[in-house]
Design a protein around this motif. Structure first.
Motif, PDB file in Angstrom:
ATOM      1  N   SER A  39       7.596  12.810  -2.625  1.00  0.00           N
ATOM      2  CA  SER A  39       7.500  11.363  -2.819  1.00  0.00           C
ATOM      3  C   SER A  39       8.442  10.605  -1.894  1.00  0.00           C
ATOM      4  O   SER A  39       8.573   9.394  -1.986  1.00  0.00           O
ATOM      5  N   ALA A  40       9.120  11.326  -1.012  1.00  0.00           N
ATOM      6  CA  ALA A  40       9.997  10.688  -0.022  1.00  0.00           C
ATOM      7  C   ALA A  40      10.241  11.698   1.093  1.00  0.00           C
ATOM      8  O   ALA A  40      10.172  12.915   0.871  1.00  0.00           O
ATOM      9  N   GLY A  41      10.554  11.188   2.277  1.00  0.00           N
ATOM     10  CA  GLY A  41      10.756  12.073   3.423  1.00  0.00           C
ATOM     11  C   GLY A  41      11.902  13.043   3.224  1.00  0.00           C
ATOM     12  O   GLY A  41      11.929  14.138   3.783  1.00  0.00           O
ATOM     13  N   MET A  42      12.887  12.639   2.387  1.00  0.00           N
ATOM     14  CA  MET A  42      14.068  13.500   2.225  1.00  0.00           C
ATOM     15  C   MET A  42      13.812  14.720   1.366  1.00  0.00           C
ATOM     16  O   MET A  42      14.591  15.665   1.370  1.00  0.00           O
ATOM     17  N   GLN A  43      12.716  14.683   0.601  1.00  0.00           N
ATOM     18  CA  GLN A  43      12.527  15.715  -0.416  1.00  0.00           C
ATOM     19  C   GLN A  43      12.524  17.144   0.150  1.00  0.00           C
ATOM     20  O   GLN A  43      13.235  17.996  -0.363  1.00  0.00           O
ATOM     21  N   PHE A  67       3.563  10.661  -2.107  1.00  0.00           N
ATOM     22  CA  PHE A  67       2.745  10.194  -3.232  1.00  0.00           C
ATOM     23  C   PHE A  67       3.663   9.914  -4.416  1.00  0.00           C
ATOM     24  O   PHE A  67       4.489  10.739  -4.774  1.00  0.00           O
ATOM     25  N   ARG A  68       3.525   8.734  -5.007  1.00  0.00           N
ATOM     26  CA  ARG A  68       4.343   8.376  -6.178  1.00  0.00           C
ATOM     27  C   ARG A  68       3.444   8.083  -7.367  1.00  0.00           C
ATOM     28  O   ARG A  68       2.841   7.006  -7.455  1.00  0.00           O
ATOM     29  N   SER A  69       3.332   9.075  -8.266  1.00  0.00           N
ATOM     30  CA  SER A  69       2.402   8.885  -9.396  1.00  0.00           C
ATOM     31  C   SER A  69       2.913   7.832 -10.364  1.00  0.00           C
ATOM     32  O   SER A  69       2.146   7.201 -11.070  1.00  0.00           O
ATOM     33  N   GLU A  85       2.766   6.578   3.821  1.00  0.00           N
ATOM     34  CA  GLU A  85       3.538   7.359   4.785  1.00  0.00           C
ATOM     35  C   GLU A  85       4.934   6.778   4.853  1.00  0.00           C
ATOM     36  O   GLU A  85       5.090   5.555   4.949  1.00  0.00           O
ATOM     37  N   MET A  86       5.918   7.663   4.799  1.00  0.00           N
ATOM     38  CA  MET A  86       7.288   7.184   4.891  1.00  0.00           C
ATOM     39  C   MET A  86       7.888   7.587   6.232  1.00  0.00           C
ATOM     40  O   MET A  86       8.007   8.780   6.539  1.00  0.00           O
ATOM     41  N   LEU A  87       8.237   6.571   7.026  1.00  0.00           N
ATOM     42  CA  LEU A  87       8.942   6.864   8.279  1.00  0.00           C
ATOM     43  C   LEU A  87      10.374   7.199   7.897  1.00  0.00           C
ATOM     44  O   LEU A  87      10.988   6.491   7.084  1.00  0.00           O
ATOM     45  N   TRP A 166      21.207   1.824  -5.059  1.00  0.00           N
ATOM     46  CA  TRP A 166      21.646   3.216  -5.078  1.00  0.00           C
ATOM     47  C   TRP A 166      20.383   4.032  -4.998  1.00  0.00           C
ATOM     48  O   TRP A 166      19.405   3.732  -5.687  1.00  0.00           O
ATOM     49  N   TRP A 167      20.362   5.054  -4.159  1.00  0.00           N
ATOM     50  CA  TRP A 167      19.127   5.836  -4.081  1.00  0.00           C
ATOM     51  C   TRP A 167      19.393   7.325  -4.288  1.00  0.00           C
ATOM     52  O   TRP A 167      20.292   7.920  -3.688  1.00  0.00           O
ATOM     53  N   SER A 168      18.628   7.882  -5.202  1.00  0.00           N
ATOM     54  CA  SER A 168      18.504   9.336  -5.336  1.00  0.00           C
ATOM     55  C   SER A 168      17.069   9.516  -5.802  1.00  0.00           C
ATOM     56  O   SER A 168      16.418   8.525  -6.170  1.00  0.00           O
ATOM     57  N   SER A 224      18.213   2.343   4.211  1.00  0.00           N
ATOM     58  CA  SER A 224      19.148   3.349   4.745  1.00  0.00           C
ATOM     59  C   SER A 224      20.031   3.811   3.598  1.00  0.00           C
ATOM     60  O   SER A 224      20.836   3.035   3.074  1.00  0.00           O
ATOM     61  N   VAL A 225      19.846   5.064   3.207  1.00  0.00           N
ATOM     62  CA  VAL A 225      20.664   5.615   2.117  1.00  0.00           C
ATOM     63  C   VAL A 225      21.844   6.353   2.739  1.00  0.00           C
ATOM     64  O   VAL A 225      21.660   7.184   3.625  1.00  0.00           O
ATOM     65  N   PHE A 226      23.031   6.021   2.261  1.00  0.00           N
ATOM     66  CA  PHE A 226      24.223   6.714   2.744  1.00  0.00           C
ATOM     67  C   PHE A 226      24.512   7.826   1.746  1.00  0.00           C
ATOM     68  O   PHE A 226      25.252   7.667   0.783  1.00  0.00           O
ATOM     69  N   VAL A 245      22.823  10.335   6.507  1.00  0.00           N
ATOM     70  CA  VAL A 245      21.989   9.131   6.438  1.00  0.00           C
ATOM     71  C   VAL A 245      20.579   9.597   6.115  1.00  0.00           C
ATOM     72  O   VAL A 245      20.095  10.582   6.689  1.00  0.00           O
ATOM     73  N   ASP A 246      19.937   8.895   5.174  1.00  0.00           N
ATOM     74  CA  ASP A 246      18.540   9.184   4.821  1.00  0.00           C
ATOM     75  C   ASP A 246      17.819   7.849   4.856  1.00  0.00           C
ATOM     76  O   ASP A 246      17.976   7.036   3.951  1.00  0.00           O
ATOM     77  N   PHE A 247      17.047   7.630   5.933  1.00  0.00           N
ATOM     78  CA  PHE A 247      16.312   6.354   6.027  1.00  0.00           C
ATOM     79  C   PHE A 247      14.867   6.560   5.613  1.00  0.00           C
ATOM     80  O   PHE A 247      14.230   7.545   6.012  1.00  0.00           O
ATOM     81  N   GLY A 248      14.329   5.633   4.822  1.00  0.00           N
ATOM     82  CA  GLY A 248      12.910   5.661   4.476  1.00  0.00           C
ATOM     83  C   GLY A 248      12.308   4.280   4.657  1.00  0.00           C
ATOM     84  O   GLY A 248      12.857   3.294   4.153  1.00  0.00           O
ATOM     85  N   GLY A 249      11.208   4.211   5.393  1.00  0.00           N
ATOM     86  CA  GLY A 249      10.519   2.922   5.585  1.00  0.00           C
ATOM     87  C   GLY A 249       9.026   3.133   5.397  1.00  0.00           C
ATOM     88  O   GLY A 249       8.431   3.996   6.044  1.00  0.00           O
TER      89      GLY A 249
HETATM   90  N1  GLY Z   1      14.792   8.149   0.727  1.00  0.00           N
HETATM   91  C1  GLY Z   1      14.897   6.772   0.864  1.00  0.00           C
HETATM   92  C2  GLY Z   1      13.844   5.983   0.162  1.00  0.00           C
HETATM   93  O1  GLY Z   1      12.899   6.553  -0.378  1.00  0.00           O
HETATM   94  O2  GLY Z   1      13.936   4.788   0.107  1.00  0.00           O
END
Ligand code: GLY
Length: 451
Positions: A39-43, A67-69, A85-87, A166-168, A224-226, A245-249
């Protein structure tokens, strides 16, 4: 610019800043049984954010199918989607705020051509354990100042508590699981104009507007998640050995901002699917609120379904297959609002526009087009026939109680959510507790019978 232009421009921008390109992982996580979908690029990158060395280095970039159910019910407005799509770009213990924020600003303003006057940013306001993000505030002030904008707090830069900044994967620190990485974040919003907040029917018109207002004026286009903390056994946060750094757009939202189109469903991320729907329903998109909402839901759910099937998911009664089943069934049901009720197979016609749209970037979709069409048509046909019978039953009932909702579920395959939706459409509530009790009773009976 098209979605394809934005994706490739983002990837090359970060490649030019030393990032290795990683392919999108499939929608279904390969090594993570704790979650149904990426559900995110970092996963897929969690082990590397926690400190493991990545084979391609410390700077990575990609566009991740996500995908975010939890957003299924939100779809229908101008911006929510389930599949997107998450850049993403990542620093695995390499660069940090003073590189990341200027790069984001440069990419948005110089490469995508977004007017800095339309950009607003948010930062973490701090709490008992993590201080206010003064460093990001100072960086943003300087960046806006370089464009002649005096970025005042509360006007251009907004601070929010952990609930917003805050993002996790599971949200704010209190909700983070043991070992979960997370951190304060800084979000960028695109402003579509004050009139969206103030128009005469706006329920928000009397309230002050701000980036996290739900009026639709501001669209979040990058985060931008630090990522520098981890949850420990005693429930506190400790610093990770490296600052990430974890950026999602969201690509579709960026597409809307870049083209100054307030509705993601009118960008080329959706327009070919919507066009096909217009042809089938002989209704122009935007004709009225009901048909517009239905087209958005069908377009979203079918795009998501096609991408899931292409990644190996098939309709079933459990896990990912159940989510897919729910998407196809919801899409079919919303056909009632478009006057295409009874045409069970038309959803199959929406596969081709999705496959065409992703022909260059996800060619496996087009390669499997015939199979995907068959899966969609088959599921739609079977459910359509069953639902028709169920609807005739519902129509006979003055109101649906929890017990009847269970009978509909058992006999006609009506998921709880669909019965609830139909009842709500008639201004009625269904007793969920009663439905669940029936469900449990049924499970116990089956267990006893099997013993
Ligand atoms: N991983 C950052 C976001 O989903 O916004």
């Amino acid at each position: 610019m098209t979605a394809n232009d934005i994706r490739s421009s983002y990837i090359s921008f970060f490649q030019n800043h030393g990032h290795a390109v990683i392919p999108s992982a499939p929608l279904v996580p390969e090594n993570d049984p704790t979650t149904l979908f990426n559900s995110a690029g970092m996963q897929p990158l969690i082990p590397y954010l926690l400190g493991q060395a990545h084979p391609l280095g410390k700077r990575l970039v990609n566009s991740q199918k996500s995908f975010r159910s939890q957003d299924i019910e939100e779809v229908g407005d101008n911006r929510h989607q389930t599949f997107f799509e998450m850049l993403g770009n990542w620093s695995l213990g390499d660069y940090f705020k003073k590189e990341q924020l200027p790069w984001v600003f440069e990419f948005f303003t110089k490469y995508l051509g977004l007017d800095p006057k339309h950009l607003f940013v948010t930062v973490f306001e701090g709490n008992d354990t993590v201080p206010k993000d003064e460093e990001s505030i100072a960086i943003w002030k300087e960046l806006f100042s370089s464009e002649g904008i005096d970025a005042k707090i509360g006007e251009r830069i907004f601070t929010y508590p952990a609930r917003k900044n805050w993002w996790s994967r599971s949200g704010e620190p209190d909700h983070m699981a043991l070992g979960e990485p997370g951190g304060p974040d800084s979000e960028v919003f695109y402003d579509f104009g004050e009139e969206l907040h103030l128009h005469e029917h706006s329920p928000w018109a009397q309230e002050p507007c701000h980036p996290n207002c739900d009026c639709g004026r501001f669209l979040e286009i990058g985060n931008s998640v630090f990522m520098q903390y981890k949850k420990t056994e005693n429930g506190s946060l400790v610093e990770l050995p490296q600052k990430n750094v974890d950026f999602g757009g969201g690509l579709e939202r960026l597409n809307a901002a870049v083209n100054n189109i307030r509705d993601v469903f009118q960008t080329d991320s959706f327009s070919s699917i919507v066009h096909e729907l217009e042809e089938t329903a002989r209704t122009e998109y935007g004709t009225d609120a009901k048909s517009t909402r239905a087209m958005r839901i069908i377009a979203d759910h079918m795009r998501a379904s096609v991408m899931m099937i292409a990644d190996g998911v098939l309709p079933s009664n459990k896990t990912q297959g159940y989510v897919l089943r729910r998407l196809i069934r919801r899409a079919l049901l919303y056909g009632r609002d478009l006057g295409v009720w009874g045409n069970w197979e038309y959803l199959g016609g929406l596969v081709a526009p999705v496959a065409r749209m992703y022909a260059d970037v996800y060619p496996t979709v087009q390669k499997q087009q015939d199979m995907i069409e068959d899966v969609v048509k088959d599921e739609a046909k079977r459910f359509g026939k069953s639902v028709e019978k169920g609807l005739r039953e519902i129509e006979k009932l003055p109101a649906v109680d929890g017990k009847q909702a269970f009978i509909l579920y058992e006999t006609y395959g009506f998921p709880w959510e669909l019965t609830e939706e139909i009842a709500r459409g008639r201004g009625q509530d269904v007793n969920r507790h009663q439905f669940e009790e029936e469900f449990k009773k049924h499970q116990e009976l089956s267990r006893t019978a099997a013993a």
